[in-house]
Design an enzyme around this catalytic site. Structure first.
Site, mmCIF file in Angstrom:
data_model
loop_
_atom_site.group_PDB
_atom_site.id
_atom_site.type_symbol
_atom_site.label_atom_id
_atom_site.label_comp_id
_atom_site.label_asym_id
_atom_site.label_seq_id
_atom_site.Cartn_x
_atom_site.Cartn_y
_atom_site.Cartn_z
ATOM 1 N N LYS A 1 1.351 -1.550 -0.083
ATOM 2 C CA LYS A 1 -0.010 -0.026 0.168
ATOM 3 C C LYS A 1 0.921 1.269 0.109
ATOM 4 O O LYS A 1 0.722 2.344 0.110
ATOM 5 C CB LYS A 1 -0.940 -0.697 1.434
ATOM 6 N N GLY B 1 9.851 -2.397 -0.028
ATOM 7 C CA GLY B 1 10.768 -2.102 0.995
ATOM 8 C C GLY B 1 10.318 -2.029 1.829
ATOM 9 O O GLY B 1 11.375 -2.478 3.011
ATOM 10 N N GLY B 2 9.238 -1.640 2.530
ATOM 11 C CA GLY B 2 8.652 -1.913 3.767
ATOM 12 C C GLY B 2 9.089 -0.450 4.508
ATOM 13 O O GLY B 2 9.615 0.862 4.415
ATOM 14 N N GLY C 1 14.829 4.075 26.020
ATOM 15 C CA GLY C 1 16.454 3.207 25.278
ATOM 16 C C GLY C 1 16.392 1.847 24.759
ATOM 17 O O GLY C 1 16.773 1.324 24.644
ATOM 18 N N ILE D 1 15.621 1.690 19.291
ATOM 19 C CA ILE D 1 15.437 2.312 18.281
ATOM 20 C C ILE D 1 15.784 4.150 19.011
ATOM 21 O O ILE D 1 16.265 5.291 18.548
ATOM 22 C CB ILE D 1 14.591 2.867 17.877
ATOM 23 N N GLU E 1 14.307 6.884 30.318
ATOM 24 C CA GLU E 1 14.150 5.143 30.249
ATOM 25 C C GLU E 1 13.562 5.153 31.532
ATOM 26 O O GLU E 1 13.951 4.512 32.547
ATOM 27 C CB GLU E 1 14.938 4.432 29.818
ATOM 28 N N GLY F 1 8.296 1.407 21.894
ATOM 29 C CA GLY F 1 8.199 -0.112 21.275
ATOM 30 C C GLY F 1 7.734 0.218 19.915
ATOM 31 O O GLY F 1 6.790 1.342 20.086
ATOM 32 N N ASP G 1 7.430 -9.118 11.042
ATOM 33 C CA ASP G 1 7.156 -8.507 12.313
ATOM 34 C C ASP G 1 5.198 -8.300 12.681
ATOM 35 O O ASP G 1 5.279 -7.985 14.363
ATOM 36 C CB ASP G 1 7.169 -6.174 12.423
ATOM 37 N N HIS H 1 45.911 -11.292 8.350
ATOM 38 C CA HIS H 1 46.562 -10.453 9.375
ATOM 39 C C HIS H 1 47.485 -9.027 8.421
ATOM 40 O O HIS H 1 47.228 -9.288 7.506
ATOM 41 C CB HIS H 1 47.728 -10.999 9.972
HETATM 42 C C1 LIG Z 1 13.917 3.606 13.559
HETATM 43 C C2 LIG Z 1 13.801 1.717 13.128
HETATM 44 C C3 LIG Z 1 15.298 1.744 12.983
HETATM 45 C C4 LIG Z 1 15.406 0.108 12.207
HETATM 46 N N1 LIG Z 1 16.357 -0.660 11.924
HETATM 47 C C5 LIG Z 1 16.587 -1.970 12.252
HETATM 48 C C6 LIG Z 1 17.909 -2.111 10.993
HETATM 49 O O1 LIG Z 1 18.958 -1.251 11.873
HETATM 50 N N2 LIG Z 1 17.955 -3.391 11.358
HETATM 51 C C7 LIG Z 1 16.676 -4.678 11.615
HETATM 52 O O2 LIG Z 1 17.453 -6.128 11.246
HETATM 53 N N3 LIG Z 1 15.541 -3.873 11.623
HETATM 54 C C8 LIG Z 1 15.538 -2.471 11.603
HETATM 55 N N4 LIG Z 1 14.154 -2.358 11.354
HETATM 56 C C9 LIG Z 1 13.289 -3.454 12.381
HETATM 57 C C10 LIG Z 1 12.632 -3.284 10.864
HETATM 58 O O3 LIG Z 1 12.194 -2.236 9.780
HETATM 59 C C11 LIG Z 1 11.199 -4.335 10.641
HETATM 60 O O4 LIG Z 1 11.288 -5.218 11.467
HETATM 61 C C12 LIG Z 1 11.201 -4.447 8.893
HETATM 62 O O5 LIG Z 1 10.910 -4.174 7.917
HETATM 63 C C13 LIG Z 1 9.948 -5.678 9.474
HETATM 64 O O6 LIG Z 1 10.062 -6.586 8.032
HETATM 65 P P1 LIG Z 1 8.288 -6.804 7.659
HETATM 66 O O7 LIG Z 1 8.411 -7.850 6.343
HETATM 67 O O8 LIG Z 1 8.165 -7.824 8.622
HETATM 68 O O9 LIG Z 1 7.273 -5.655 7.836
HETATM 69 P P2 LIG Z 1 7.482 -4.018 7.145
HETATM 70 O O10 LIG Z 1 8.394 -3.737 6.281
HETATM 71 O O11 LIG Z 1 7.149 -3.453 8.118
HETATM 72 O O12 LIG Z 1 6.851 -4.055 5.704
HETATM 73 C C14 LIG Z 1 4.900 -4.570 5.392
HETATM 74 C C15 LIG Z 1 4.267 -3.600 4.815
HETATM 75 O O13 LIG Z 1 3.609 -4.069 5.000
HETATM 76 C C16 LIG Z 1 2.890 -3.021 3.847
HETATM 77 N N5 LIG Z 1 1.220 -3.548 4.790
HETATM 78 C C17 LIG Z 1 0.509 -3.320 5.867
HETATM 79 N N6 LIG Z 1 -1.127 -3.657 5.365
HETATM 80 C C18 LIG Z 1 -1.205 -3.968 4.235
HETATM 81 C C19 LIG Z 1 -2.204 -3.736 3.841
HETATM 82 N N7 LIG Z 1 -3.832 -4.361 4.258
HETATM 83 N N8 LIG Z 1 -2.148 -4.082 1.878
HETATM 84 C C20 LIG Z 1 -1.131 -3.501 1.529
HETATM 85 N N9 LIG Z 1 0.291 -4.041 2.371
HETATM 86 C C21 LIG Z 1 -0.158 -3.588 3.221
HETATM 87 C C22 LIG Z 1 3.357 -1.478 4.683
HETATM 88 O O14 LIG Z 1 2.555 -0.458 3.549
HETATM 89 C C23 LIG Z 1 4.613 -1.631 4.603
HETATM 90 O O15 LIG Z 1 4.920 -2.011 4.075
HETATM 91 C C24 LIG Z 1 14.184 -0.954 12.359
HETATM 92 C C25 LIG Z 1 12.677 -0.530 12.937
HETATM 93 C C26 LIG Z 1 12.909 0.896 12.777
HETATM 94 C C27 LIG Z 1 11.459 1.364 13.272
#
Ligand SMILES: Cc1cc2nc3c(=O)[nH]c(=O)nc-3n(C[C@H](O)[C@H](O)[C@H](O)COP(=O)(O)OP(=O)(O)OC[C@H]3O[C@@H](n4cnc5c(N)ncnc54)[C@H](O)[C@@H]3O)c2cc1C
Length: 452
Positions: free
Chosen positions: A35, A39-40, A180, A183, A202, A269, A309, A440
């Site tokens: 949506k 890359g989410g 804390g 993030i 925290e 969180g 997630d 090394h």
């Molecule tokens: C500030 C921050 C820093 C982070 N840093 C790291 C890091 O350094 N390393 C790391 O491993 N993780 C990090 N994360 C966590 C990481 O971003 C997530 O764990 C990861 O993106 C999860 O992937 P996912 O595929 O489960 O979901 P997401 O990446 O959240 O993707 C889900 C997608 O589903 C789409 N969606 C939802 N509902 C619908 C629907 N009904 N129809 C169509 N599309 C929909 C959303 O738009 C979204 O694009 C960080 C997160 C944050 C917030």
């Protein structure tokens, strides 16, 4: 009803993308629906923009070390708009990379909202409201997660979540960060290195409560050295907008604390995105911690899977990818890949970084395992000394000669944990590790003492 797919994935983050690519590679017909941006969260509001920002602040912070190497820089200053351009450019590259993966693999894509209407039907709705129903053999839910905001807090231009802070166009002079977690600590590092006055609040006794205490102690010293005021055992009482920013009232060890700043960042969180009505109608089991899945990432409803997630647990991009690989394997009839949460490495990209995999000493001991802890310090590594990396160490946990966990604090910990993740997930013994030849001179020679 139109077209029949082998798999429809809802969510184009790391979990959805990995599953789409892998299942299409097995000559299956796959549709992925997203949506917002390909890359989410990872690409648009998480891993990628934050690491682009942290690379800028680290370069700037490291300038202070150069004098010790005979390099004198006078007039160094920060241009926040250029930093933001770097962030935006890296996000763009990452999003295009995600799209390219899908195109190259031959995955069918649709931009809009996906809604599961039965175990074999998905409704797709585009931005104009036009919708279509597709039938499918399998469905993967990869909806991701959203920031969790305390109920009494109202977001505003000055009270932001990690999503909002990434859109900031002016560098604030001061910030209060509530939470804390990794993030919160990463943003505290970034802002403090650019000279922003940071207060980090925290609730618990320790920042990064899930990490090894000894690594956190070292990081904490470094954060304090950067001028961050860390308030642990501190409970937020109120957060209000003022004419010039925000005022935070908190209770610290029973005493009242008032903090004023230009803005506040809430890092309290993240929660799985649960489209509860949809899940309830389908009879998919979940709790507020996430959708329940089995070892194949399947929900209690046959042929509907969930990854990333949305399933709760460690919310990390590579975990989502690993779960997607297992789900993809199961859909394609290949059950050879197992998922083990213990083998998922995690990294806090503060400066220094904290990285770990497998069991921490405390966890291993709590499980009643007899452990041998082998420690190796950055100060004994010549590259760490030559490159002025400062303090750090690796702590390796062995049980009956087998490497069962490792924790690292120091520069490049994220890179150093990678070979240890391979060793832990393969249950390598000291004897097997002894055949590991390390070039090394390298920072990786920090592992030599672990080889016994
Ligand atoms: C500030 C921050 C820093 C982070 N840093 C790291 C890091 O350094 N390393 C790391 O491993 N993780 C990090 N994360 C966590 C990481 O971003 C997530 O764990 C990861 O993106 C999860 O992937 P996912 O595929 O489960 O979901 P997401 O990446 O959240 O993707 C889900 C997608 O589903 C789409 N969606 C939802 N509902 C619908 C629907 N009904 N129809 C169509 N599309 C929909 C959303 O738009 C979204 O694009 C960080 C997160 C944050 C917030």
């Amino acid at each position: 009803m139109s077209e029949k797919y082998d798999l429809i994935i809802i969510g184009g983050g790391p979990g959805g993308l990995a599953a789409a690519e892998l299942v299409t590679a097995k000559k299956k017909r796959v549709l992925i629906i997203e949506k917002d941006g390909w890359g989410g969260t990872c690409t648009h509001h998480g891993c990628i923009p934050t690491k682009a920002l942290l690379s800028c602040s680290k370069y700037y912070a490291d300038l202070k070390k150069l004098k010790r190497l005979g390099i004198n820089i006078t007039d160094a200053s920060v241009d926040f708009s250029t930093i933001k351009k770097h962030q935006q450019q890296i996000v763009k590259v990452s999003a295009l990379g995600a799209q390219k993966i899908l195109t190259d693999a031959g995955v069918e894509t649709k931009q809009g909202t996906g809604e599961i209407i039965s175990s074999s039907e998905v409704r797709f709705t585009d931005s104009s409201g036009k919708n279509e129903i597709f039938s499918t053999q399998n469905i993967i839910i990869a909806w991701g997660s959203v920031p969790q905001v305390l109920p009494e807090i109202n977001l505003s231009d000055h009270v932001l979540t990690s999503d909002g802070i990434l859109n900031l166009n002016l560098l604030p002079a001061s910030i209060v960060i509530v939470g804390g977690s990794f993030i919160g600590v990463e943003f505290a590092t970034f802002f403090a290195e650019l000279g922003v006055k940071v207060n980090l609040v925290e609730l618990l006794e320790q920042i990064l409560p899930n990490e090894d205490q000894e690594t956190v102690d070292l990081l904490r010293q470094e954060l304090i050295r950067w001028g961050i005021n860390i308030h642990t055992s501190t409970k937020l009482e109120s957060l209000k907008n003022t004419d010039s920013g925000v005022v935070v009232q908190a209770k610290k060890n029973g005493e009242q604390l008032e903090l004023n700043a230009e803005c506040a960042l809430l890092c309290t969180g993240r929660k799985p995105l649960l489209h509860s009505k949809e899940l309830d109608e389908l009879g998919i089991e979940y709790t507020k911690a996430g959708i329940k899945i089995d070892e194949n990432m399947m929900t209690n409803v046959a042929s509907i899977y969930a990854v990333g997630d949305v399933t709760g647990g460690m919310m990390l991009a590579h975990r989502a990818t690993q779960q997607a690989k297992v789900a993809a394997g199961h859909i394609c009839g290949d059950g050879t890949l197992n998922y083990n949460e213990k083998f998922i490495p995690s990294v806090v990209y503060s400066h220094p970084q904290i990285a770990r995999v497998g069991l921490m000493q405390k966890q291993a001991e709590a499980e009643g395992l007899s452990v041998e802890v082998v420690k190796s310090s950055y100060s004994a590594n010549i590259i760490a000394r030559a490159e002025l990396m400062g303090q750090g160490f690796v702590k390796a946990i062995f049980h009956q000669d087998k490497l069962i966990g490792a924790t690292i604090v120091g520069d490049h910990a994220a890179e150093l944990i990678t070979p240890l993740a391979l060793a832990v997930s393969n249950g390598l013994t000291k004897k097997q590790l002894r055949s590991w030849v390390i070039p090394h001179p390298t920072l990786s020679e920090i592992f030599v003492p672990l080889l016994g």
